[in-house]
Design a protein around this motif. Structure first.
Motif, PDB file in Angstrom:
ATOM      1  N   UNK A 145      53.659  39.094  48.115  1.00  0.00           N
ATOM      2  CA  UNK A 145      52.571  38.223  47.714  1.00  0.00           C
ATOM      3  C   UNK A 145      51.772  38.815  46.565  1.00  0.00           C
ATOM      4  N   UNK A 146      51.446  40.097  46.685  1.00  0.00           N
ATOM      5  CA  UNK A 146      50.734  40.775  45.598  1.00  0.00           C
ATOM      6  C   UNK A 146      51.581  40.790  44.337  1.00  0.00           C
ATOM      7  N   UNK A 171      49.089  41.282  38.251  1.00  0.00           N
ATOM      8  CA  UNK A 171      47.820  42.009  38.242  1.00  0.00           C
ATOM      9  C   UNK A 171      46.744  41.310  39.042  1.00  0.00           C
ATOM     10  N   UNK A 172      46.793  39.971  39.095  1.00  0.00           N
ATOM     11  CA  UNK A 172      45.797  39.232  39.868  1.00  0.00           C
ATOM     12  C   UNK A 172      45.931  39.526  41.366  1.00  0.00           C
ATOM     13  N   UNK A 173      47.114  39.904  41.815  1.00  0.00           N
ATOM     14  CA  UNK A 173      47.293  40.238  43.220  1.00  0.00           C
ATOM     15  C   UNK A 173      46.546  41.483  43.637  1.00  0.00           C
ATOM     16  N   UNK A 188      43.567  42.162  42.519  1.00  0.00           N
ATOM     17  CA  UNK A 188      42.150  41.847  42.393  1.00  0.00           C
ATOM     18  C   UNK A 188      41.660  41.169  43.668  1.00  0.00           C
ATOM     19  N   UNK A 189      40.502  41.587  44.147  1.00  0.00           N
ATOM     20  CA  UNK A 189      40.011  41.129  45.450  1.00  0.00           C
ATOM     21  C   UNK A 189      39.808  39.625  45.523  1.00  0.00           C
ATOM     22  N   UNK A 190      39.342  39.001  44.430  1.00  0.00           N
ATOM     23  CA  UNK A 190      38.947  37.599  44.517  1.00  0.00           C
ATOM     24  C   UNK A 190      40.091  36.671  44.902  1.00  0.00           C
ATOM     25  N   UNK A 191      41.347  37.092  44.682  1.00  0.00           N
ATOM     26  CA  UNK A 191      42.478  36.217  44.976  1.00  0.00           C
ATOM     27  C   UNK A 191      42.906  36.282  46.444  1.00  0.00           C
TER      28      UNK A 191
END
Length: 598
Positions: free
Chosen positions: A410-411, A416-418, A420-423
């Motif tokens: 999933x990450x 890179x967005x994986x 980051x906490x907000x996702x």
């Protein structure tokens, strides 16, 4: 990341198209559990999971629990969600009507637990522990203890825990030191400290009922000297009402990698009043009632995490555009959605294969628990118990190990967005990591499977399950129906038997062979077991497509995922077999001094 959505469609497929739960319930005399009732319960559970629990999942992780002077405050919205859970009657579903339960089957109550865990792992920990506490009291408690504790535990007004671990002993319970001193009134005074107690203190309920392992003064050493006690936060009158505060205190809460909104507590017993459950020095027998339920529940946490990871990754892969596809170019866009890229498909299919294959095995185990609890036929109960003995460590360990892979994918799909906490993907990975540790690590489950269950039964438990698999395979036309998958499964089953014989023949000469082989053996077993259920699901899907259906994508997706499983995932079992055949010397040949890096 968008909120989780409970997988009602796939749950219905497994329950009614794969396993015919209606006939199952009818056979057990549970005629009132109709498809309409099940659908309604799943629908309401999904609304609660998706609309109440999922929205407070990320905020709960960010806020965490707060400890002050022995009291724990849970994150905003958690206590209110629990009150809705109680008001909805969810805690009492599968428990006896005599004690305020609804008398519904275990499989119905447990199947919706996946929704709660998938939506909010931390929150689901709180009511989840109560179920094992209730089951332990039902199985081993005296009539007095049942009358005092069960009605309010079953209603959800009180919650429960299990208190095993101490700082100096984790899985080696024979080393525990918590003491229980008999009192003149028949109660006991318990002294000692337990750690890693999930839901050991919180602000949800009026009372917390601890199930505690401790030693009597004259207890023999080791696991043969352990007794089981019920120790409430508040003492309870004979009528089951709250009395004075017991000598039970939360000394602190742990600061953890994940499930930060679940209070993991240090609990101090300082002459706390408790009551014996069952016979003296037979505590592990009673605790295993709790632990076996908890192990299946933990496996469901892994399954739910794989589902949640798939949902989040799939949505992102359909929206995120990166690079052009060499074969699926669409229009004049600068880039295509990343779902067109083969490596992203590989990761998504791996998540799907693990989530849906695990769900099939989990529902099968739920059926076996129903049989154990409701069947009137001793032979059926014994057979179900034998299957559960074999499959429980696989459910617990294989589901949670594959969940690590699913959440990692999933990450990776988010890139890179994986990270980051907000996702939300990194939270899912952090929360899921605990599942392969508590309720017995993967290593402990593997030793249980290979040592106690398979070699301990002289292969009988494995033979029972392989017979079922063989019977099914004999009914399959491999060329016409299964495209070679049946023969692939039959070969894997032969390899399973050969591996078992190999390890069994070498353990006598070198006991380290058991530990060296165990984890690879469990993973091998998991891959083969899921292959069995993927074959069954694929054949059901083919029948539905042949009969004509408006839901062709759903069924064709099952067939394509089975194809992926047999071609890409089942071959992993061969690598685990090779590791087993390498023997204990491949891991024990190195001396401790050779590990030095300086």
């Amino acid at each position: 990341m968008e909120n989780y959505r409970s997988p009602q469609r796939d749950a219905a497929f497994v329950a009614y198209e794969l396993f015919d739960f209606q006939s199952h319930y009818d056979k057990l005399g549970l005629d009132e559990v109709t498809p309409d009732l099940v659908k309604a319960i799943h629908s309401e559970a999904a609304k609660f999971a998706d609309n109440v629990l999922a929205p407070i999942n990320q905020s709960g992780d960010q806020e965490g629990c707060h400890w002050s002077n022995g009291e724990v405050t849970t994150p905003a919205g958690f206590k209110e969600a629990y009150q809705q859970y109680v008001e909805g009657g969810w805690p009492s579903m599968s428990h006896p009507e005599k004690w305020g339960g609804q008398g519904l089957p275990y499989s119905l109550a447990t199947s919706i637990a996946e929704y709660f865990s998938g939506a909010n792992h931390s929150w689901a920990m709180y009511p989840g522990l109560s179920q094992g506490c209730i089951s332990t009291l039902l199985a081993h408690g005296s009539d007095t203890l049942k009358a005092q504790y069960l009605p309010k535990l079953i209603s959800g007004q009180w919650t429960g825990t299990m208190c095993l671990t101490e700082a100096h002993c984790g899985s080696d319970l024979g080393m525990l030191r918590c003491k229980a001193q008999p009192n003149e009134d028949g109660s006991y005074s318990l002294s000692g400290t337990k750690i890693f107690i999930s839901a050991g203190e919180h602000d949800f309920a009026d009372n917390i009922v601890h199930i505690v392992l401790a030693r009597l003064p004259d207890a023999p050493a080791g696991t043969k000297g352990i007794s089981l006690f019920v120790v409430p936060k508040y003492n309870v009158t004979d009528e089951g009402e709250l009395a004075d505060r017991n000598q039970v205190q939360c000394g602190s809460i742990e600061h953890k990698m994940g499930i930060k909104a679940s209070a993991t507590c240090v609990i101090n017993f300082d002459g706390a009043k408790g009551y014996l459950i069952g016979e003296p020095n037979r505590g592990l027998n009673g605790m295993f009632t709790f632990m076996n339920i908890a192990r299946i529940g933990t496996g469901l946490e892994g399954m739910a995490a794989s589902e949640a990871a798939l949902q989040g990754a799939l949505r992102y892969a359909q929206d995120r555009t990166q690079f052009r596809s060499p074969t699926q170019r669409s229009g004049e866009r600068a880039a295509d959605p990343i779902i067109v890229h083969p490596d992203v498909r590989r990761m998504l299919l791996t998540q799907k294969a693990f989530a849906e294959g695990s769900r099939a095995l989990a529902y099968y185990c739920m059926q076996q628990v129903d049989i154990c609890q409701h069947s009137k036929t001793a032979e059926d109960i014994q057979l179900a118990e034998s299957k559960l003995a074999l499959l429980t460590p696989i459910v617990k360990a294989f589901f949670t190990e594959t969940a690590q892979e699913s959440t990692s994918h999933g990450i990776q799909i988010y890139g890179g967005h994986g990270y980051i906490s907000e996702w939300g993907m990194e939270q899912l990975a952090r929360d899921t990591r605990i599942s392969s540790l508590y309720e017995g690590t993967t290593g402990i489950q593997s030793l249980d499977l290979l040592g106690r269950k398979i070699l301990g039964s002289k292969g009988e438990l494995l033979a029972i399950f392989l017979k079922e698999m063989s019977t099914f395979c004999s009914s399959v036309d491999d060329a016409g129906q299964a495209g070679g998958w049946r023969d692939q499964l039959l070969q894997a089953m032969e390899n399973w038997q050969a591996l078992t014989r190999h390890v069994g023949s070498h353990v006598g000469d070198n006991p380290d062979e058991l530990g060296a082989a165990s984890v690879d053996y469990l993973m091998f077993s998991g891959y083969v077991t899921l292959a069995y259920y993927w074959l069954k699901m694929a054949l059901v899907a083919k029948e539905k497509l042949a009969a004509g259906t408006a839901d062709s994508d759903f069924y064709q997706g099952k067939i394509e995922t089975a194809k992926f499983y047999f071609s890409r995932l089942l071959p992993r079992a061969d690598a685990h077999a090779a590791a087993i055949y390498a023997g204990a010397d491949s891991v024990m040949g190195i001396s401790e001094s050779m590990f030095k890096t300086e």
